[in-house]
Design an enzyme around this catalytic site. Structure first.
Site, PDB file in Angstrom:
ATOM      1  N   ASP A   1      -7.667  -4.695   0.804  1.00 15.38           N
ATOM      2  CA  ASP A   1      -8.605  -3.893   0.033  1.00 15.38           C
ATOM      3  C   ASP A   1      -9.779  -3.646   0.956  1.00 15.38           C
ATOM      4  O   ASP A   1     -10.218  -4.542   1.683  1.00 15.38           O
ATOM      5  CB  ASP A   1      -9.045  -4.621  -1.235  1.00 15.38           C
TER       6      ASP A   1
ATOM      7  N   HIS B   1     -12.607  -2.362  10.990  1.00 10.85           N
ATOM      8  CA  HIS B   1     -12.528  -3.449  10.023  1.00 10.85           C
ATOM      9  C   HIS B   1     -11.082  -3.869   9.784  1.00 10.85           C
ATOM     10  O   HIS B   1     -10.733  -5.029   9.870  1.00 10.85           O
ATOM     11  CB  HIS B   1     -13.191  -2.973   8.719  1.00 10.85           C
ATOM     12  N   ARG B   2     -10.196  -2.874   9.526  1.00  6.25           N
ATOM     13  CA  ARG B   2      -8.811  -3.220   9.227  1.00  6.25           C
ATOM     14  C   ARG B   2      -8.117  -3.766  10.470  1.00  6.25           C
ATOM     15  O   ARG B   2      -7.348  -4.715  10.400  1.00  6.25           O
ATOM     16  CB  ARG B   2      -8.058  -2.000   8.687  1.00  6.25           C
TER      17      ARG B   2
ATOM     18  N   LYS C   1      -3.320   4.219   6.115  1.00 11.48           N
ATOM     19  CA  LYS C   1      -3.404   2.776   6.344  1.00 11.48           C
ATOM     20  C   LYS C   1      -2.111   2.224   6.915  1.00 11.48           C
ATOM     21  O   LYS C   1      -2.115   1.437   7.854  1.00 11.48           O
ATOM     22  CB  LYS C   1      -3.621   2.076   5.000  1.00 11.48           C
TER      23      LYS C   1
ATOM     24  N   SER D   1       0.847  -1.197   0.000  1.00  9.50           N
ATOM     25  CA  SER D   1       0.000   0.000   0.000  1.00  9.50           C
ATOM     26  C   SER D   1       0.879   1.242   0.000  1.00  9.50           C
ATOM     27  O   SER D   1       1.995   1.228   0.523  1.00  9.50           O
ATOM     28  CB  SER D   1      -0.884   0.012   1.246  1.00  9.50           C
ATOM     29  N   ASN D   2       0.346   2.304  -0.592  1.00  5.11           N
ATOM     30  CA  ASN D   2       1.025   3.600  -0.522  1.00  5.11           C
ATOM     31  C   ASN D   2       0.208   4.572   0.305  1.00  5.11           C
ATOM     32  O   ASN D   2       0.555   5.742   0.400  1.00  5.11           O
ATOM     33  CB  ASN D   2       1.198   4.191  -1.929  1.00  5.11           C
TER      34      ASN D   2
ATOM     35  N   PHE E   1      -9.002   9.019   8.110  1.00  2.90           N
ATOM     36  CA  PHE E   1      -8.924   9.430   6.700  1.00  2.90           C
ATOM     37  C   PHE E   1     -10.219   9.012   6.028  1.00  2.90           C
ATOM     38  O   PHE E   1     -11.132   8.498   6.684  1.00  2.90           O
ATOM     39  CB  PHE E   1      -7.690   8.798   6.009  1.00  2.90           C
ATOM     40  N   GLY E   2     -10.307   9.260   4.738  1.00  2.00           N
ATOM     41  CA  GLY E   2     -11.465   8.791   3.972  1.00  2.00           C
ATOM     42  C   GLY E   2     -12.796   9.259   4.545  1.00  2.00           C
ATOM     43  O   GLY E   2     -13.007  10.445   4.789  1.00  2.00           O
TER      44      GLY E   2
HETATM   45  P1  IMP Z   1      -8.268   0.764  -1.201  1.00  2.00           P
HETATM   46  O1  IMP Z   1      -6.973   1.483  -1.045  1.00  2.00           O
HETATM   47  O2  IMP Z   1      -8.615   0.362  -2.567  1.00  2.00           O
HETATM   48  O3  IMP Z   1      -8.412  -0.364  -0.210  1.00  2.00           O
HETATM   49  O4  IMP Z   1      -9.386   1.848  -0.850  1.00  2.00           O
HETATM   50  C1  IMP Z   1      -9.906   1.973   0.390  1.00  2.00           C
HETATM   51  C2  IMP Z   1     -10.784   3.178   0.420  1.00  2.00           C
HETATM   52  O5  IMP Z   1     -11.899   2.873   1.267  1.00  2.00           O
HETATM   53  C3  IMP Z   1     -10.102   4.388   1.047  1.00  2.00           C
HETATM   54  O6  IMP Z   1      -9.503   5.208   0.082  1.00  2.00           O
HETATM   55  C4  IMP Z   1     -11.245   5.067   1.762  1.00  2.00           C
HETATM   56  O7  IMP Z   1     -11.981   5.828   0.859  1.00  2.00           O
HETATM   57  C5  IMP Z   1     -12.114   3.889   2.198  1.00  2.00           C
HETATM   58  N1  IMP Z   1     -11.682   3.377   3.514  1.00  2.00           N
HETATM   59  C6  IMP Z   1     -11.196   2.148   3.802  1.00  2.00           C
HETATM   60  N2  IMP Z   1     -10.902   2.031   5.108  1.00  2.00           N
HETATM   61  C7  IMP Z   1     -11.183   3.219   5.640  1.00  2.00           C
HETATM   62  C8  IMP Z   1     -11.059   3.726   6.973  1.00  2.00           C
HETATM   63  O8  IMP Z   1     -10.618   3.076   7.931  1.00  2.00           O
HETATM   64  N3  IMP Z   1     -11.444   4.990   7.126  1.00  2.00           N
HETATM   65  C9  IMP Z   1     -11.935   5.752   6.120  1.00  2.00           C
HETATM   66  N4  IMP Z   1     -12.053   5.358   4.876  1.00  2.00           N
HETATM   67  C10 IMP Z   1     -11.683   4.081   4.628  1.00  2.00           C
END
Ligand code: IMP
Length: 193
Positions: free
Chosen positions: A68, A175-176, A13, A8-9, A147-148
């Site tokens: 993911d 979740h993570r 995360k 991951s970058n 974030f997110g």
């Molecule tokens: P991935 O890098 O393809 O797994 O994208 C995950 C995306 O889901 C992130 O860019 C966020 O938009 C959302 N996401 C996943 N986990 C979280 C979290 O713990 N907090 C907030 N957003 C999350």
């Protein structure tokens, strides 16, 4: 010490995962000098996690895990789901969050869950670990951690959003956090044998 690459970058995360994993040397993509974008073209978290882990494994030959994850909103039929990172059309956390609020509008059912799937490639075998965290989407942003979608995600049983809770608490219930803990338990067993 055994090495393990995090595929991951995403700085948010990586910070969360580093807090949870001990006993192995964690390497980032920068550490292994992997600079390409990895496509996530699939419709399930599992397939996308496997695609990322496999690409890094082929590149480095090292043990690796990829996660993911995404937000699944009930009233939006599970969207943004696997499209969480680019729901708005590009990788923009703020626009993605605003789009969820706009689409939800004044929907009564605000329930949602975050889901994370980890794909671990350890000594050439593939393993999956999953975590889910249920909650509600509130109307206005609160907090500036995380974030997110965190400023609008209120986990069940808490009065603070993921962006207001300290990272140590978020990691216990997220979740993570849950998926990483399952992987850590698994790795502890493997490292003992
Ligand atoms: P991935 O890098 O393809 O797994 O994208 C995950 C995306 O889901 C992130 O860019 C966020 O938009 C959302 N996401 C996943 N986990 C979280 C979290 O713990 N907090 C907030 N957003 C999350």
């Amino acid at each position: 010490m055994e090495q393990l690459v995090i595929a991951s970058n995403n700085a948010g995360k990586i910070r969360e995962i580093r807090e949870l994993v001990e006993g192995v040397e964690l390497l980032s993509l920068r550490d292994i000098e992997f600079t390409e974008e990895i496509a996530e073209p699939f419709f399930t978290f599992e397939e996308n996690a496997l695609a990322k882990a496999s690409a890094i494994h082929q590149f480095s030959g090292k043990n690796v895990f990829a996660d993911d994850s995404g937000l699944c909103v009930t009233a939006l039929n599970g969207m943004p789901g696997v499209d969480s990172a680019h729901y708005y059309g590009e990788r923009d956390d703020e626009q993605n969050l605003q789009k969820v609020l706009t689409e939800l509008n004044d929907a009564e059912d605000r329930s949602a869950f975050y889901k994370a799937v980890i794909c671990l490639i350890w000594n050439d075998d593939v393993y999956y670990f999953e975590g889910i965290c249920r909650g509600q989407i509130i109307n206005e942003k609160r907090g500036d951690g995380g974030f997110g979608y965190d400023p609008v995600f209120l986990p069940d049983g808490y009065e603070q959003t993921f962006a207001e809770l300290p990272l140590s608490i978020k990691n216990q219930i997220s979740h993570r956090g849950k998926a990483v803990k399952l992987m850590v338990e698994f790795l502890k067993e493997k490292l003992q044998n």
